[in-house]
Design a protein around this motif. Structure first.
Motif, PDB file in Angstrom:
ATOM      1  N   LEU A  93       7.607  -0.835 -50.922  1.00 47.81           N
ATOM      2  CA  LEU A  93       6.534  -1.412 -51.599  1.00 47.81           C
ATOM      3  C   LEU A  93       5.059  -1.268 -51.096  1.00 47.81           C
ATOM      4  CD1 LEU A  93       8.299  -4.143 -53.769  1.00 47.81           C
ATOM      5  CD2 LEU A  93       7.908  -1.752 -54.358  1.00 47.81           C
ATOM      6  N   CYS A  96       4.460   2.424 -56.117  1.00 47.18           N
ATOM      7  CA  CYS A  96       3.841   0.996 -56.791  1.00 47.18           C
ATOM      8  C   CYS A  96       3.091   1.549 -57.943  1.00 47.18           C
ATOM      9  CB  CYS A  96       2.982   0.424 -56.015  1.00 47.18           C
ATOM     10  SG  CYS A  96       3.899  -0.873 -54.880  1.00 47.18           S
ATOM     11  N   ALA A 116       8.867  -2.594 -63.302  1.00 45.93           N
ATOM     12  CA  ALA A 116       8.573  -3.870 -63.307  1.00 45.93           C
ATOM     13  C   ALA A 116       8.294  -4.669 -64.623  1.00 45.93           C
ATOM     14  CB  ALA A 116       7.217  -4.376 -62.226  1.00 45.93           C
ATOM     15  N   GLU A 132      11.995  -9.141 -62.447  1.00 45.14           N
ATOM     16  CA  GLU A 132      11.050 -10.395 -62.022  1.00 45.14           C
ATOM     17  C   GLU A 132      11.540 -11.161 -60.880  1.00 45.14           C
ATOM     18  OE1 GLU A 132       9.710 -12.456 -65.238  1.00 45.14           O
ATOM     19  OE2 GLU A 132       9.215 -14.408 -64.195  1.00 45.14           O
ATOM     20  N   TRP A 170      11.082  -9.254 -57.308  1.00 39.01           N
ATOM     21  CA  TRP A 170       9.956  -9.193 -56.875  1.00 39.01           C
ATOM     22  C   TRP A 170       9.453 -10.387 -56.223  1.00 39.01           C
ATOM     23  CZ3 TRP A 170      11.084  -4.658 -57.619  1.00 39.01           C
ATOM     24  CH2 TRP A 170      11.268  -3.823 -58.665  1.00 39.01           C
ATOM     25  N   PRO A 205       5.254  -6.486 -53.410  1.00 40.15           N
ATOM     26  CA  PRO A 205       5.903  -7.381 -54.412  1.00 40.15           C
ATOM     27  C   PRO A 205       5.149  -8.288 -55.509  1.00 40.15           C
ATOM     28  CG  PRO A 205       6.232  -7.827 -52.080  1.00 40.15           C
ATOM     29  CD  PRO A 205       5.451  -6.829 -52.410  1.00 40.15           C
ATOM     30  N   LEU A 262       4.302  -6.141 -58.507  1.00 39.54           N
ATOM     31  CA  LEU A 262       5.293  -5.746 -59.345  1.00 39.54           C
ATOM     32  C   LEU A 262       5.514  -7.313 -60.040  1.00 39.54           C
ATOM     33  CD1 LEU A 262       7.658  -3.348 -57.697  1.00 39.54           C
ATOM     34  CD2 LEU A 262       5.498  -2.946 -58.843  1.00 39.54           C
ATOM     35  N   LEU A 263       5.391  -8.319 -59.401  1.00 43.94           N
ATOM     36  CA  LEU A 263       5.694  -9.417 -60.228  1.00 43.94           C
ATOM     37  C   LEU A 263       4.689  -9.857 -60.963  1.00 43.94           C
ATOM     38  CD1 LEU A 263       7.342 -12.494 -60.505  1.00 43.94           C
ATOM     39  CD2 LEU A 263       6.108 -13.213 -58.388  1.00 43.94           C
ATOM     40  N   SER A 276       5.434  -7.985 -64.069  1.00 47.76           N
ATOM     41  CA  SER A 276       6.565  -8.427 -64.960  1.00 47.76           C
ATOM     42  C   SER A 276       5.981  -9.721 -65.673  1.00 47.76           C
ATOM     43  CB  SER A 276       7.584  -8.988 -63.987  1.00 47.76           C
ATOM     44  OG  SER A 276       8.378  -7.995 -63.333  1.00 47.76           O
TER      45      SER A 276
END
Ligand SMILES: [Zn+2]
Length: 340
Positions: free
Chosen positions: A60, A66, A73, A78, A81, A96, A99-100, A103
């Motif tokens: 990542l 990404c 994501a 969720e 991440w 991360p 991506l979180l 989500s």
């Protein structure tokens, strides 16, 4: 909960990544492994032992991955991440966190997405996707000065066209020399409009609210439920209203109430025909079929006087702004931009 893929489904993933998204094979394979990791972790959190965590954090760190991982994501991972973010240290926390945030944003928790992303976007680090989403979410807070301060803190060139509306809102005097600020209410509306359009272009922007989400919205009640009820009776709104509704729903938690109210009004505006009474670079004076006059700023950045002349008939949406005497005019060919 999505289960790990069968060999056939893995092949299918790689084929469609190549043919539909034009992702090179090596990158597609890494994306597949990332998506599988999200599924394995979701089935069994103990799957994420230390070396797997380090491998994923290393992956990542790559913005090329990404960029496409944002699509993954939006649908899954969720918890993965979140766990990776908890285990990471700067600068490995950016991937991360991005991506979180995706989500969270994809399930309309834009305020949480903002809280996750804000601390990891730091001056001197060039992580495009995290930065772009962080800025979108910052601007959706609806305070131009705060958004511009965030840009300055990060040392970003504020002269980029992307930030011109923001720059004018903060630095140009209402009714002063800057032509785009002569109508302050319309300038503010143009900023909101631009943000909604940017949201529509996000790969996870949900333009087609399904029946299940409709039922949920109605069950929750409130202003969004009213729109859903109304449009069901109208056999579905046009693409522009759908885009505005999607944006409002997704970013509801971030948007200030004045902007929510404005968007709710925009969604309900019907297409009409007008006669141009006067056209200056950033302003149109229009009369509707009943002869009522309205002052509007043209929606896009093109100088209005080069496009229209007095006596022309134009059609489109005359959107209200926070200033009752000012409107924001959207010509009828613009909604094509809302199709995806
Ligand atoms: Zn200006």
């Amino acid at each position: 909960m999505p289960r790990p893929r069968t060999p056939g489904q893995r092949v299918q993933f790689l084929v469609s990544a190549r043919s539909e998204l034009d992702i090179p094979p090596t990158l597609a394979r890494r994306l597949l492994e990332l998506s599988e990791a999200a599924r394995m972790h979701s089935a069994d959190p103990s799957w994420l032992h230390r070396s797997r965590g380090l491998w994923l954090l290393d992956e990542l760190g790559d913005d090329a991955l990404c960029e496409h991982a944002r699509l993954v994501a939006a649908d899954e991972g969720e918890q993965l991440w979140r766990e990776l973010l908890a285990r990471s240290k700067p600068p490995d926390d950016v991937g991360p966190a991005l991506l979180l945030a995706v989500s969270l944003d994809a399930r309309c928790a834009a305020d949480e997405a903002y809280d996750v992303l804000r601390p990891v976007v730091r001056p001197g680090e060039c992580r495009r996707w995290a930065f772009d989403l962080a800025m979108d979410l910052t601007e959706d807070g609806g305070d131009p000065r705060l958004a511009l301060d965030a840009l300055d803190r990060l040392g970003v060139d504020r002269d980029r066209p992307r930030y011109s509306a923001l720059h004018c809102l903060v630095h140009c005097a209402p009714h002063g020399d800057c032509p785009s600020m002569r109508l302050a209410g319309a300038a503010r509306a143009r900023w909101l409009w631009g943000r909604a359009k940017r949201w529509v272009r996000l790969p996870w922007a949900d333009m087609q609210i399904g029946a299940e989400a409709d039922h949920l919205l109605i069950a929750e009640g409130g202003a969004l439920a009213d729109v859903v009820r109304e449009f069901a009776a109208l056999r579905g709104p046009g693409p522009m209203s759908r885009g505005l509704f999607g944006y409002l729903r997704a970013r509801w938690a971030r948007l200030p109430s004045a902007e929510r109210d404005l968007l709710l009004r925009w969604i309900r505006v019907r297409w009409r025909r007008f006669t141009v009474l006067d056209a200056t670079p950033y302003e149109l004076v229009l009369a509707d079929e009943a002869g009522d006059r309205a002052v509007a700023a043209a929606a896009e950045e093109t100088p209005a006087d080069r496009t229209w002349a007095s006596g022309d008939i134009v059609s489109g949406w005359l959107l209200p702004t926070a200033v009752p005497a000012e409107h924001f005019f959207v010509v009828n060919n613009t909604p094509a931009a809302w199709f995806r």
